[in-house]
Design a protein around this motif. Structure first.
Motif, short mmCIF file in Angstrom:
data_model
loop_
_atom_site.label_atom_id
_atom_site.label_comp_id
_atom_site.label_asym_id
_atom_site.label_seq_id
_atom_site.Cartn_x
_atom_site.Cartn_y
_atom_site.Cartn_z
N ASP A 266 0.83 -1.20 0.00
CA ASP A 266 0.00 0.00 0.00
C ASP A 266 0.87 1.26 0.00
N GLY A 267 1.84 1.29 0.95
CA GLY A 267 2.58 2.53 1.19
C GLY A 267 3.57 2.88 0.09
N LEU A 268 4.11 1.86 -0.60
CA LEU A 268 5.12 2.17 -1.62
C LEU A 268 4.52 2.30 -3.03
N THR A 269 3.22 2.13 -3.14
CA THR A 269 2.59 2.33 -4.46
C THR A 269 1.74 3.60 -4.48
N ARG A 270 1.76 4.34 -3.35
CA ARG A 270 1.03 5.62 -3.33
C ARG A 270 1.84 6.69 -4.04
N PRO A 271 1.17 7.74 -4.52
CA PRO A 271 1.91 8.84 -5.16
C PRO A 271 2.94 9.44 -4.20
N PHE A 272 2.56 9.53 -2.90
CA PHE A 272 3.53 9.98 -1.90
C PHE A 272 3.83 8.77 -1.00
N LYS A 273 5.05 8.27 -1.06
CA LYS A 273 5.37 6.99 -0.40
C LYS A 273 5.46 7.16 1.12
N GLU A 274 4.94 6.16 1.82
CA GLU A 274 4.88 6.25 3.28
C GLU A 274 4.79 4.87 3.90
N LEU A 275 5.47 4.68 5.06
CA LEU A 275 5.34 3.42 5.80
C LEU A 275 5.13 3.74 7.28
N PRO A 276 4.38 2.89 8.01
CA PRO A 276 4.17 3.18 9.44
C PRO A 276 5.41 2.84 10.27
N PRO A 277 5.66 3.60 11.34
CA PRO A 277 6.90 3.44 12.11
C PRO A 277 7.01 2.15 12.91
N LYS A 278 5.94 1.41 13.08
CA LYS A 278 6.05 0.21 13.92
C LYS A 278 7.02 -0.82 13.33
N HIS A 279 7.28 -0.74 12.02
CA HIS A 279 8.17 -1.73 11.41
C HIS A 279 9.66 -1.44 11.65
N PHE A 280 9.97 -0.34 12.32
CA PHE A 280 11.37 -0.07 12.70
C PHE A 280 11.91 -1.11 13.68
N TYR A 281 10.98 -1.66 14.49
CA TYR A 281 11.42 -2.31 15.73
C TYR A 281 11.68 -3.81 15.62
#
Ligand SMILES: C[S@@+](CC[C@H](N)C(=O)[O-])C[C@H]1O[C@@H](n2cnc3c(N)ncnc32)[C@H](O)[C@@H]1O
Length: 331
Positions: A24-39
């Protein structure tokens, strides 16, 4: 009964959640990922290092406020149980558990975190440290697994979300999370929330862009997580760390900026993601609050602010809230 119980609610389904977020996040016009995956383990380790950095004022300021007020908070609420969402190393929990032990009310600690090893390690250490303490660890996602937090036996409890983590959610999601947290509160239970406060943007930006480069490494670790978990081929060094305060939204953003145009294969998803030179991927927002802003969020979530604790420089605040209409505890 005393001892440790640990239940995990993360499963293969959660690999799918990273996959869904990436899809979802890397196919949007403005790319975004939620921070919970940092951990992952490395991300958790890097976050611990961040907490020690001279520029990163939130951890030591919040711990200082807790140190000053923990006895008062426990006396006011009569709490003998602490449920902590996003518990991490449980360092701040110890300040509250110490106060409960001093008050003679201490019964149970319920840490909930996506970082599996953190929950297991801290649970085992804490039962050694506190006589008679019961620890019920929940390895899970606080956006999805709050219904796995065990009921109380009637002992008043504090449900805590510390470290400013609530600021990682945009306003609508934040209010939903607060409303869901409210479902864990009975009449005598209270929410304890740590929120970073609005201040000089230069101070905030330095906290998210330290001179030693630890936050930059933490940010890029997200790419290593995706490489490992989803068979991707990000070249992490080809992305630079960006942190800036967004005055309009009153939040700090972390982004990763592609230094050159690149194509990234995400093997497990059978997809290719294109980055233009200079294109940015947003990896975290961290909202900064005023008391009024937080009160509005509480009201929208069916909660009411009861007490506000801050440091003398008003860098950070802890607030105690109850369900709207719940009686203010004696104290
Ligand atoms: C900013 S750290 C704060 C840690 C600690 N509470 C403190 O105050 O220092 C955020 C913690 O929340 C956890 N976390 C982030 N998103 C989560 C989620 N959706 N569900 C459960 N844990 C989460 C992370 O693993 C990490 O331990």
């Amino acid at each position: 009964m005393t001892g440790v119980a640990i239940a995990s609610y993360l499963s293969e389904a959660d690999e799918r959640i990273l996959a869904n977020d990436v899809l979802d996040g890397l196919t949007r016009p403005f790319k975004e990922l939620p921070p919970k995956h940092f951990y992952d383990a490395r991300g958790s380790e890097l976050f611990e290092q961040i907490c020690e950095l001279p520029e990163y004022y939130p951890t030591r300021t919040e711990a200082g406020i807790l140190g000053d007020w923990a006895d008062e908070i426990v006396a006011r609420t009569g709490a003998g149980e602490l449920v902590e969402l996003g518990s991490g190393t449980a360092d701040k929990a110890r300040i509250l558990l110490d106060a409960m032990a001093r008050a003679g009310t201490l019964r149970r600690y319920v840490p909930l975190d996506v970082a599996e090893r953190m929950v297991a390690d801290s649970a085992r250490q804490l039962v050694e440290e506190y006589d008679g303490l019961e620890v019920h660890g929940v390895i899970g996602d606080f956006e999805r697994h709050l219904d796995h937090v065990p009921d109380t036996d009637g002992t008043p409890r504090i449900v805590a979300l510390l470290g400013g983590t609530v600021g990682n959610f945009p306003p609508g999601t934040r209010r939903t999370l607060l409303r869901n947290m409210g479902t864990l509160l009975g009449r005598d239970d209270r929410l304890l929330l740590g929120t970073d406060l609005v201040k000089d943007p230069a101070v905030i930006e330095a906290a998210y862009d330290d001179r030693a480069g630890v936050t930059a490494e933490f940010n890029r670790n997200l790419l290593h997580v995706i490489n490992r978990e989803l068979g991707a081929n990000f070249v992490a060094d080809q992305f630079e760390h960006v942190a800036f305060f967004d005055d309009k939204h009153q939040w700090v953003e972390m982004r990763l900026r592609a230094l050159a145009a690149c194509s990234v294969e995400i093997g497990d998803l059978g997809m290719t993601v294109e980055f233009e030179a200079g294109e940015e991927l947003r990896t975290e927002i961290s909202a900064k609050f005023t008391r009024e802003r937080l009160e509005a969020d509480y009201r929208a979530a069916g909660l009411a602010l009861e007490h506000w604790y801050t440091d003398e420089d008003e860098l950070f605040a802890l607030s105690l809230a109850g369900r709207e209409g719940a009686q203010s505890p004696a104290g």
